[in-house]
Scaffold this motif. Structure first.
Motif, PDB file in Angstrom:
ATOM      1  N   THR A  79       4.522  13.451   4.034  1.00 47.26           N
ATOM      2  CA  THR A  79       4.315  13.462   1.947  1.00 47.26           C
ATOM      3  C   THR A  79       2.452  13.888   2.153  1.00 47.26           C
ATOM      4  O   THR A  79       2.192  14.469   3.003  1.00 47.26           O
ATOM      5  N   ASP A  80       2.250  14.825   0.929  1.00 50.13           N
ATOM      6  CA  ASP A  80       1.961  15.697   0.607  1.00 50.13           C
ATOM      7  C   ASP A  80       0.428  14.686   0.817  1.00 50.13           C
ATOM      8  O   ASP A  80       0.875  14.205  -1.089  1.00 50.13           O
ATOM      9  N   MET A  81      -0.167  14.925   0.959  1.00 50.89           N
ATOM     10  CA  MET A  81      -1.824  14.319   0.271  1.00 50.89           C
ATOM     11  C   MET A  81      -2.056  14.407  -1.129  1.00 50.89           C
ATOM     12  O   MET A  81      -2.396  13.565  -1.691  1.00 50.89           O
ATOM     13  N   ASP A  82      -1.695  15.219  -1.302  1.00 49.96           N
ATOM     14  CA  ASP A  82      -2.548  16.426  -2.659  1.00 49.96           C
ATOM     15  C   ASP A  82      -1.878  15.333  -4.306  1.00 49.96           C
ATOM     16  O   ASP A  82      -1.820  14.932  -4.865  1.00 49.96           O
ATOM     17  N   SER A  83       0.028  15.439  -3.676  1.00 49.87           N
ATOM     18  CA  SER A  83       0.758  15.357  -4.638  1.00 49.87           C
ATOM     19  C   SER A  83       1.413  14.028  -4.394  1.00 49.87           C
ATOM     20  O   SER A  83       1.755  14.082  -5.732  1.00 49.87           O
ATOM     21  N   ASP A  84       1.004  13.049  -3.497  1.00 50.95           N
ATOM     22  CA  ASP A  84       1.243  11.509  -4.036  1.00 50.95           C
ATOM     23  C   ASP A  84       0.227  10.704  -2.519  1.00 50.95           C
ATOM     24  O   ASP A  84       0.598  10.440  -1.646  1.00 50.95           O
ATOM     25  N   GLU A  85      -0.561  10.785  -2.785  1.00 52.44           N
ATOM     26  CA  GLU A  85      -1.236  10.476  -2.521  1.00 52.44           C
ATOM     27  C   GLU A  85      -1.580   8.795  -1.522  1.00 52.44           C
ATOM     28  O   GLU A  85      -1.341   7.915  -0.918  1.00 52.44           O
ATOM     29  N   LYS A  86      -0.537   8.036  -3.103  1.00 49.06           N
ATOM     30  CA  LYS A  86      -0.574   6.807  -2.737  1.00 49.06           C
ATOM     31  C   LYS A  86       0.522   6.444  -1.628  1.00 49.06           C
ATOM     32  O   LYS A  86       0.793   5.567  -0.377  1.00 49.06           O
ATOM     33  N   GLN A  87       1.421   7.059  -1.874  1.00 51.67           N
ATOM     34  CA  GLN A  87       3.051   6.917  -0.598  1.00 51.67           C
ATOM     35  C   GLN A  87       2.181   7.289   0.751  1.00 51.67           C
ATOM     36  O   GLN A  87       2.505   6.817   1.673  1.00 51.67           O
ATOM     37  N   ALA A  88       1.551   8.529   0.628  1.00 45.59           N
ATOM     38  CA  ALA A  88       0.696   9.063   2.047  1.00 45.59           C
ATOM     39  C   ALA A  88       0.075   7.749   2.321  1.00 45.59           C
ATOM     40  O   ALA A  88       0.039   7.619   4.049  1.00 45.59           O
ATOM     41  N   LYS A  89      -0.633   7.787   2.143  1.00 46.13           N
ATOM     42  CA  LYS A  89      -2.012   6.575   2.302  1.00 46.13           C
ATOM     43  C   LYS A  89      -1.097   5.244   2.189  1.00 46.13           C
ATOM     44  O   LYS A  89      -1.203   4.222   3.544  1.00 46.13           O
ATOM     45  N   ARG A  90      -0.012   4.500   1.865  1.00 45.09           N
ATOM     46  CA  ARG A  90       0.745   3.500   2.874  1.00 45.09           C
ATOM     47  C   ARG A  90       1.359   3.811   3.761  1.00 45.09           C
ATOM     48  O   ARG A  90       1.645   2.495   4.434  1.00 45.09           O
ATOM     49  N   ASN A  91       0.984   4.761   4.701  1.00 47.03           N
ATOM     50  CA  ASN A  91       1.821   4.710   6.177  1.00 47.03           C
ATOM     51  C   ASN A  91       0.117   4.899   7.407  1.00 47.03           C
ATOM     52  O   ASN A  91       0.252   4.882   8.105  1.00 47.03           O
ATOM     53  N   ILE A  92      -0.980   4.954   6.236  1.00 50.62           N
ATOM     54  CA  ILE A  92      -2.131   5.011   7.030  1.00 50.62           C
ATOM     55  C   ILE A  92      -2.739   4.227   7.599  1.00 50.62           C
ATOM     56  O   ILE A  92      -2.603   3.294   6.208  1.00 50.62           O
ATOM     57  N   ALA A  93      -3.149   3.398   8.605  1.00 45.44           N
ATOM     58  CA  ALA A  93      -4.347   2.113   8.584  1.00 45.44           C
ATOM     59  C   ALA A  93      -5.918   3.063   9.217  1.00 45.44           C
ATOM     60  O   ALA A  93      -5.780   3.614  10.106  1.00 45.44           O
ATOM     61  N   VAL A  94      -6.833   2.672   8.913  1.00 44.88           N
ATOM     62  CA  VAL A  94      -8.375   3.237   8.867  1.00 44.88           C
ATOM     63  C   VAL A  94      -9.384   2.453   9.823  1.00 44.88           C
ATOM     64  O   VAL A  94      -9.593   1.343   9.026  1.00 44.88           O
ATOM     65  N   VAL A  95      -9.702   2.714  10.820  1.00 46.25           N
ATOM     66  CA  VAL A  95     -11.116   1.714  11.342  1.00 46.25           C
ATOM     67  C   VAL A  95     -11.897   2.942  11.156  1.00 46.25           C
ATOM     68  O   VAL A  95     -12.120   3.997  12.005  1.00 46.25           O
ATOM     69  N   PHE A  96     -13.152   2.066  10.905  1.00 47.30           N
ATOM     70  CA  PHE A  96     -14.500   3.118  10.219  1.00 47.30           C
ATOM     71  C   PHE A  96     -15.401   2.866  11.361  1.00 47.30           C
ATOM     72  O   PHE A  96     -15.376   1.517  11.964  1.00 47.30           O
ATOM     73  N   ASP A  97     -15.729   3.021  11.779  1.00 37.92           N
ATOM     74  CA  ASP A  97     -17.458   3.015  12.753  1.00 37.92           C
ATOM     75  C   ASP A  97     -18.361   1.955  12.342  1.00 37.92           C
ATOM     76  O   ASP A  97     -19.019   0.824  12.022  1.00 37.92           O
ATOM     77  N   ASP A  98     -17.977   1.477  10.179  1.00 33.72           N
ATOM     78  CA  ASP A  98     -18.529   0.075   9.398  1.00 33.72           C
ATOM     79  C   ASP A  98     -17.731  -0.800   9.282  1.00 33.72           C
ATOM     80  O   ASP A  98     -16.502  -0.148   9.453  1.00 33.72           O
ATOM     81  N   CYS A  99     -18.384  -1.882   9.155  1.00 35.40           N
ATOM     82  CA  CYS A  99     -16.769  -2.977   9.080  1.00 35.40           C
ATOM     83  C   CYS A  99     -16.196  -3.163   8.168  1.00 35.40           C
ATOM     84  O   CYS A  99     -15.471  -2.957   7.703  1.00 35.40           O
ATOM     85  N   CYS A 100     -17.186  -1.962   7.098  1.00 36.09           N
ATOM     86  CA  CYS A 100     -16.206  -2.093   5.681  1.00 36.09           C
ATOM     87  C   CYS A 100     -15.757  -3.382   4.832  1.00 36.09           C
ATOM     88  O   CYS A 100     -15.174  -3.223   3.501  1.00 36.09           O
ATOM     89  N   PHE A 101     -16.318  -4.715   5.098  1.00 39.65           N
ATOM     90  CA  PHE A 101     -15.743  -6.036   4.508  1.00 39.65           C
ATOM     91  C   PHE A 101     -17.396  -6.630   4.175  1.00 39.65           C
ATOM     92  O   PHE A 101     -18.124  -6.327   5.230  1.00 39.65           O
ATOM     93  N   SER A 102     -17.165  -6.928   3.530  1.00 41.69           N
ATOM     94  CA  SER A 102     -18.631  -7.685   2.341  1.00 41.69           C
ATOM     95  C   SER A 102     -19.260  -8.957   3.668  1.00 41.69           C
ATOM     96  O   SER A 102     -18.187  -9.169   3.886  1.00 41.69           O
ATOM     97  N   GLU A 103     -20.788  -8.642   3.749  1.00 45.31           N
ATOM     98  CA  GLU A 103     -20.390  -9.561   5.198  1.00 45.31           C
ATOM     99  C   GLU A 103     -20.712 -11.582   4.640  1.00 45.31           C
ATOM    100  O   GLU A 103     -21.046 -11.634   5.550  1.00 45.31           O
ATOM    101  N   THR A 104     -20.217 -11.310   3.376  1.00 45.57           N
ATOM    102  CA  THR A 104     -20.405 -12.960   2.936  1.00 45.57           C
ATOM    103  C   THR A 104     -18.950 -13.222   2.643  1.00 45.57           C
ATOM    104  O   THR A 104     -18.543 -14.715   2.587  1.00 45.57           O
ATOM    105  N   LEU A 105     -18.006 -12.312   3.240  1.00 44.65           N
ATOM    106  CA  LEU A 105     -16.789 -13.327   3.495  1.00 44.65           C
ATOM    107  C   LEU A 105     -15.993 -13.272   4.868  1.00 44.65           C
ATOM    108  O   LEU A 105     -17.431 -13.009   5.605  1.00 44.65           O
ATOM    109  N   SER A 106     -15.153 -14.706   5.183  1.00 42.11           N
ATOM    110  CA  SER A 106     -14.740 -15.121   6.366  1.00 42.11           C
ATOM    111  C   SER A 106     -13.199 -13.903   6.524  1.00 42.11           C
ATOM    112  O   SER A 106     -12.915 -13.544   6.370  1.00 42.11           O
ATOM    113  N   ILE A 107     -13.030 -14.909   8.312  1.00 39.95           N
ATOM    114  CA  ILE A 107     -11.508 -14.410   8.184  1.00 39.95           C
ATOM    115  C   ILE A 107     -10.506 -14.112   7.494  1.00 39.95           C
ATOM    116  O   ILE A 107      -9.507 -13.337   6.682  1.00 39.95           O
ATOM    117  N   SER A 108     -10.593 -15.574   7.270  1.00 42.00           N
ATOM    118  CA  SER A 108      -9.734 -16.086   6.059  1.00 42.00           C
ATOM    119  C   SER A 108     -10.019 -15.500   4.441  1.00 42.00           C
ATOM    120  O   SER A 108      -8.219 -15.264   4.037  1.00 42.00           O
TER     121      SER A 108
END
Lengths: 209, 286
Positions: free
Chosen positions: B65-94
């Motif tokens: 899937t071409d990322m430029d022509s169907d970005e949403k579909q392409a990203k449905r197949n991707i999960a990313v781990v960045f070096d930052d946590c990316c979740f707000s610090e006030t959240l819990s795992i639930s």
């Protein structure tokens, strides 16, 4: 969209609790001071501040790059903030309405009439709408840190304008034209929000993370 | 061969840095190690792949899937781990579960709790109270619970101790067992890649130095331990980098078999990914 809204509400849950305590304390002061007319406006004002805080949390966590990497569209991220601002404003005003009604029942001499309530709610809602319409695109463009400084100016701008044009402003509040003023302002605010959304979407589309 | 990720001629220019014509492919069912020193362009490449920054040129395909022509579909197949946590610090795992289950179509809450349990993530605490390692584990558990076919990991193991890293590496290996799932694993901890990578892409100063199968690469590279005389007999094309010490020369070659054919007695040792990186990047050892 649902996930984004839930994220904002859940991130802010402790903050909302603190604000509610402050507002209830304010309500009690107003009650004992025999003037509850400003409650609707205060609730709206505090509600108007909450979206800025969600932006701040997002920035701190670098949430946007995460959401955008996981199939959330840029447009949805932008729209979710406006929807959040609207929802929190509606909830805030409903709570204020409840508080004002209860206080009015306890002390009938303080109770506000329907039209008074409506006008006060309108002032609060218009102010919140105006604030967010200007602030949200600024946050997208400059980030929360700089936008907060600008917020001070935006907060006082209406007061300054009213002071400068106080004669024409009082004419607009004449009971004979008040309904027209409210409708006019309402249309103005809706148009401002529509323009604001458009600008935010454009800014956000070009933003790099 | 089918590809989970195909990056072709990706270019992004900044005033002081540029990604230059980046091309590589991550085959399905494989782990691609993406290595390079700090500032080489690993994170910028990942951001350009994910359209987090605007590309100046180039194409990205995720499972065709071409990322430029169907970005949403392409990203449905991707999960990313960045070096930052990316979740707000006030959240819990639930809270994270409630948010992600509404945000990501393939999200599997049961799987998330399995990993959260295995990683000993405290359910009651908010993220602010987590250690750096725990935040990393939360990000990894979330990425795995997305059940995405392609995992993109940007320095995902850097905050973890060796024991947890080893456990997580095993989980990554398990992830690709179905033959379709793949991982792009950007890291500077090359020992992790020595263990699990099938392919290595090496980026240096915004350019791809090589992108090839790890075993073939390790087979062609070696560190030659030469004396002056042996060193003089080497062809300049055999030499990637040189380090001179009191015993003679250490030479990184990418043509081990040719060198051994010409100089059968030469002493050499296996080059690890880290050695290759060091020889390429340290100008003074050339």
């Amino acid at each position: 969209m649902k996930g984004l809204l839930l994220k904002d509400f859940l991130s802010l849950k402790n903050y909302i609790r603190t604000i509610l305590i402050v507002l209830i304390a304010y309500a009690l002061f107003s009650f004992f001071g025999n003037n509850i007319s400003m409650l609707m406006v205060m609730f709206a004002l505090f509600s108007a501040m909450l979206p800025v805080t969600t932006f701040f949390y997002d920035e701190q966590a670098k949430w946007d790059k995460y959401a955008l990497s996981h199939s959330v569209e840029r447009r949805t991220v932008v729209l979710s903030k406006y929807v959040f601002a609207l929802l929190i404003l509606v909830v805030g005003e409903l709570i204020a309405l409840g508080v004002v009604s209860i206080l009015g029942i306890i002390k009938p001499e303080m109770a506000l009439t329907g039209s008074e309530l409506l006008s006060l709610a309108a002032v609060g809602v218009f102010y919140a709408g105006y604030l967010n319409a200007i602030l949200i695109p600024l946050i997208h463009r400059y980030g929360t840190e700089k936008a907060r400084m600008m917020m001070i100016m935006i907060l006082f701008l209406p007061a300054i304008l009213i002071f400068i044009f106080k004669d024409s402003f009082s004419a607009l509040l004449d009971p004979a034209v008040l309904t027209k003023t409210i409708i006019g302002l309402g249309i103005g605010i809706i148009a401002a929000i529509a323009i604001s959304i458009n600008i935010s979407i454009r800014i956000y589309a070009r933003k790099e993370f | 061969m089918s590809y989970a990720l195909k990056v072709s001629h990706l270019t992004k220019r900044y005033p002081s840095f540029a990604l230059n014509d980046i091309s590589f492919e991550v085959p399905e069912g494989c782990i691609m190690g993406f290595v390079g020193e700090n500032g080489a362009g690993k994170t910028t490449t990942i951001k350009a792949i994910l359209n987090l920054i605007a590309k100046d040129a180039g194409k990205v395909f995720v499972y065709s899937t071409d990322m430029d022509s169907d970005e949403k579909q392409a990203k449905r197949n991707i999960a990313v781990v960045f070096d930052d946590c990316c979740f707000s610090e006030t959240l819990s795992i639930s809270n994270v579960v409630r948010i992600m289950s509404r945000m990501y179509p393939g999200w599997d809450s049961r799987l998330f709790y399995e990993y959260a349990d295995a990683f000993k993530l405290p359910e009651k605490k908010i993220i602010k109270e987590y250690s750096k390692g725990m935040k990393m584990k939360l990000s990894i558990a979330s990425a795995l619970a997305c059940r995405a076919k392609l995992l993109i990991l940007d320095e995902a193991t850097s905050g973890l101790d060796p024991i947890v890293r080893s456990e997580i590496i095993d989980i990554f290996l398990e992830h690709i067992q179905n033959g379709q799932n793949s991982i792009l694993f950007s890291t500077h901890i090359t020992s992790d890649l020595d263990r699990i990578a099938d392919y290595i892409t090496f980026i240096h100063e915004g350019k791809i130095v090589f992108s090839e199968a790890k075993d073939a690469m390790l087979d062609s590279y070696a560190i030659l331990k030469c004396e002056e005389k042996e060193f003089r007999r080497l062809d300049s094309n055999d030499i990637v980098g040189v380090r001179k010490n009191m015993f003679g020369y250490e030479v990184l070659t990418d043509r081990k078999n040719e060198v051994l054919r010409r100089q059968p007695g030469i002493v050499y040792e296996k080059a690890l990914i880290e050695d290759i990186m060091l020889f390429y990047t340290k100008e003074d050892v050339r």
